[in-house]
Design an enzyme around this catalytic site. Structure first.
Site, PDB file in Angstrom:
ATOM      1  N   LEU A 137      41.699  31.457  37.098  1.00 17.32           N
ATOM      2  CA  LEU A 137      40.715  30.913  36.168  1.00 17.32           C
ATOM      3  C   LEU A 137      41.106  31.290  34.747  1.00 17.32           C
ATOM      4  O   LEU A 137      42.147  31.903  34.510  1.00 17.32           O
ATOM      5  CB  LEU A 137      39.319  31.441  36.518  1.00 17.32           C
ATOM      6  CG  LEU A 137      38.731  30.938  37.836  1.00 17.32           C
ATOM      7  CD1 LEU A 137      37.403  31.618  38.123  1.00 17.32           C
ATOM      8  CD2 LEU A 137      38.546  29.414  37.824  1.00 17.32           C
ATOM      9  N   ASP A 161      26.556  40.677  41.423  1.00 17.63           N
ATOM     10  CA  ASP A 161      27.328  41.593  40.562  1.00 17.63           C
ATOM     11  C   ASP A 161      27.674  40.863  39.271  1.00 17.63           C
ATOM     12  O   ASP A 161      28.826  40.828  38.838  1.00 17.63           O
ATOM     13  CB  ASP A 161      28.588  42.053  41.288  1.00 17.63           C
ATOM     14  CG  ASP A 161      29.253  43.260  40.614  1.00 17.63           C
ATOM     15  OD1 ASP A 161      28.631  43.845  39.698  1.00 17.63           O
ATOM     16  OD2 ASP A 161      30.390  43.601  40.986  1.00 17.63           O
TER      17      ASP A 161
END
Length: 278
Positions: free
Chosen positions: A77, A179
């Site tokens: 990414l 998270d």
């Protein structure tokens, strides 16, 4: 996997080692591993969480190329754009994830992992009981937590847990990332928000919101919170709940790292009103 030519270390993660591997005649990949894996299922659980976010919540996540005991290999990414527009799009993504995945129970169909510690996901119909038992009190027997919090702190946490129905609104469970600090918010090649490193469960949506809110998001993220609040019809008191809900993450950090980045002090500050009066 095709021959790896070089590996460039990546910083930012706290529990594992990671890098970008350049391959001969193939696109680069993100590689993640533990020097000493805490269990055989850590990366399988993470891969499952990425799939759940993508397939159930419509969230962009990296492609999982390999997930075994020793390695997690993902498509690469990109760094998120430093723009308010990106964070407004993220607000829409997060709201859609939470609003479209409501669930009648709290938990997940098996335990998974938050860093190097197992995240307990035993099903419960009662969100307050689930949050108290599996997201707060479960950390009290961890050695670093025992060393940092005294008996009065632990008793205060137990009192806080008893009062959760008075302190928090009764919200449904939904699929949560689990998270969601800023380091786990990245971007696709075309600049759209994408998420990594989940610890998924069906939990209160504000667990995700509190984590972003409490971990120093960049200035351009300010508008994101207002947009999310509008999209999800949050009441006007939501900001006051963020420190209390973020206790779960402060306790997890305290349990796992020698440097707790101020987590113990923040825990004590939240617990102060619940300490017994002399």
């Amino acid at each position: 996997m095709r021959e790896v030519v070089t590996v460039q270390p990546v910083t930012g993660g706290l529990a594992a080692l990671a890098g970008i591997a350049t391959r001969r005649d193939a696109p680069p990949v993100f590689v993640k591993g533990f020097a000493d894996p805490p269990a055989h299922d850590v990366f399988a659980a993470e891969a499952e969480g990425l799939a759940a976010l993508r397939e159930l919540g419509g969230v962009a996540t990296p492609e999982v190329i390999l997930a075994d005991r020793d390695l997690l290999v993902l498509s690469v990414l990109h760094a998120r754009p430093r723009s308010e527009a990106f964070w407004e799009r993220f607000a829409h993504l997060l709201a859609r994830l939470h609003l479209s995945t409501t669930h009648p129970r709290f938990g997940w169909h098996h335990d998974n992992w938050l860093g190097r510690r197992r995240q307990i996901n035993t099903w419960n119909d009662d969100g307050f009981a689930f949050f108290a038992e599996h997201r707060l009190l479960r950390w009290l027997d961890q050695p670093r937590v025992e060393a940092a919090l005294d008996a009065a702190d632990r008793a205060a946490l137990e009192r806080l847990c008893d009062r959760l129905p008075d302190l928090l609104p009764d919200r449904p469970a939904c699929l949560t990332h689990g998270d969601l600090w800023a380091q786990n918010i990245l971007a696709t090649a075309d600049g759209e928000p994408a998420l990594v490193d989940p610890a998924v469960s069906y939990m209160w949506a504000e667990v995700d919101l509190a984590h972003v809110w409490s971990t120093s998001p960049p200035p351009e993220a300010r508008r994101m919170f207002g947009v999310y609040a509008e999209l999800t019809s949050l009441d006007g008191d939501w900001e006051t709940r963020m420190p209390l809900i973020q206790l779960r993450q402060h306790l997890a950090v305290l349990a796992q790292f020698d440097d707790d980045w101020g987590a113990a002090d923040q825990i004590r500050a939240v617990l102060a009103p619940f300490r017994a009066r002399p």
